[in-house]
Design a protein around this motif. Structure first.
Motif, PDB file in Angstrom:
ATOM      1  N   GLY A  67       0.777  -1.231   0.000  1.00 33.78           N
ATOM      2  CA  GLY A  67       0.000   0.000   0.000  1.00 33.78           C
ATOM      3  C   GLY A  67       0.807   1.278   0.000  1.00 33.78           C
ATOM      4  O   GLY A  67       0.249   2.363  -0.091  1.00 33.78           O
ATOM      5  N   SER A  68       2.130   1.156   0.101  1.00 37.24           N
ATOM      6  CA  SER A  68       2.959   2.356   0.154  1.00 37.24           C
ATOM      7  C   SER A  68       4.370   2.010  -0.294  1.00 37.24           C
ATOM      8  O   SER A  68       4.765   0.836  -0.283  1.00 37.24           O
ATOM      9  N   PRO A  69       5.134   3.016  -0.647  1.00 40.32           N
ATOM     10  CA  PRO A  69       6.537   2.753  -1.006  1.00 40.32           C
ATOM     11  C   PRO A  69       7.324   2.113   0.152  1.00 40.32           C
ATOM     12  O   PRO A  69       8.197   1.275  -0.082  1.00 40.32           O
ATOM     13  N   GLU A  70       6.986   2.479   1.368  1.00 38.46           N
ATOM     14  CA  GLU A  70       7.673   1.901   2.521  1.00 38.46           C
ATOM     15  C   GLU A  70       7.360   0.409   2.653  1.00 38.46           C
ATOM     16  O   GLU A  70       8.255  -0.401   2.915  1.00 38.46           O
ATOM     17  N   GLU A  71       6.091   0.036   2.473  1.00 37.26           N
ATOM     18  CA  GLU A  71       5.712  -1.381   2.526  1.00 37.26           C
ATOM     19  C   GLU A  71       6.379  -2.160   1.388  1.00 37.26           C
ATOM     20  O   GLU A  71       6.822  -3.286   1.582  1.00 37.26           O
ATOM     21  N   GLU A  72       6.434  -1.551   0.217  1.00 35.43           N
ATOM     22  CA  GLU A  72       7.082  -2.185  -0.941  1.00 35.43           C
ATOM     23  C   GLU A  72       8.555  -2.443  -0.644  1.00 35.43           C
ATOM     24  O   GLU A  72       9.077  -3.517  -0.915  1.00 35.43           O
ATOM     25  N   SER A  73       9.204  -1.466  -0.083  1.00 35.31           N
ATOM     26  CA  SER A  73      10.622  -1.593   0.242  1.00 35.31           C
ATOM     27  C   SER A  73      10.853  -2.694   1.279  1.00 35.31           C
ATOM     28  O   SER A  73      11.789  -3.500   1.147  1.00 35.31           O
ATOM     29  N   LYS A  74      10.002  -2.737   2.300  1.00 37.87           N
ATOM     30  CA  LYS A  74      10.132  -3.775   3.336  1.00 37.87           C
ATOM     31  C   LYS A  74       9.912  -5.165   2.756  1.00 37.87           C
ATOM     32  O   LYS A  74      10.627  -6.107   3.088  1.00 37.87           O
ATOM     33  N   LEU A  75       8.915  -5.303   1.893  1.00 40.06           N
ATOM     34  CA  LEU A  75       8.638  -6.605   1.292  1.00 40.06           C
ATOM     35  C   LEU A  75       9.784  -7.034   0.381  1.00 40.06           C
ATOM     36  O   LEU A  75      10.232  -8.180   0.421  1.00 40.06           O
ATOM     37  N   ALA A  76      10.284  -6.105  -0.428  1.00 42.58           N
ATOM     38  CA  ALA A  76      11.409  -6.423  -1.318  1.00 42.58           C
ATOM     39  C   ALA A  76      12.628  -6.841  -0.499  1.00 42.58           C
ATOM     40  O   ALA A  76      13.321  -7.811  -0.844  1.00 42.58           O
TER      41      ALA A  76
END
Length: 139
Positions: A78-87
């Motif tokens: 849902g956010s760039p921060e969540e994307e970064s954490k998942l990656a």
């Protein structure tokens, strides 16, 4: 129509991508750390879809579609921060190199492949679309 997974290259690829994340029974596996606040919901959905392919009476089109749909939904952020954490989480579980870069590439491949499976198992075949449009009256 029950096709073997090998006859659907994108589905085969999607299953292999999920496999890259490791088996769910391995100690310290990705699945233990993925979506920790959801009481295993995502894991249960992925497992249910994958095991659906083993049922002799499964409807290949719908099982493949549902599997791809859940992959798209459950690996969304849902956010760039969540994307970064998942990656980063994915990268650390599958690579000893550059975790975030590997995770970013993995997610792009996973989502693209899931989209292909979803699309190819969602709509009628081309001949049906042609027939439907050929017989539609002009307005």
């Amino acid at each position: 129509m029950n096709k073997p997974v090998q006859e659907c290259p994108d589905l085969d690829r999607l299953l292999r991508l999920i496999g890259i994340l490791g088996p769910p029974t391995e100690e310290g596996n990705f699945w233990k750390y993925w979506r920790p606040g959801e009481d295993g919901y995502g894991f249960k959905k992925i497992k249910g879809c994958i095991t659906g392919f083993t049922r002799p009476s499964h409807d290949h089109r719908w099982v493949a579609h549902d599997f791809a749909d859940y992959v798209l939904m459950l690996f969304a952020t849902g956010s760039p921060e969540e994307e970064s954490k998942l990656a980063d989480l994915i990268g650390r579980h599958i690579s000893t190199g550059e975790p975030r870069a590997v995770g970013i590439q993995f997610l792009a491949d996973l989502r693209s492949t899931a989209w292909n499976v979803w699309r190819d198992h969602h709509s009628p075949d081309a001949a049906t679309v042609i027939q439907q449009w050929s017989t539609a009256p002009l307005k």
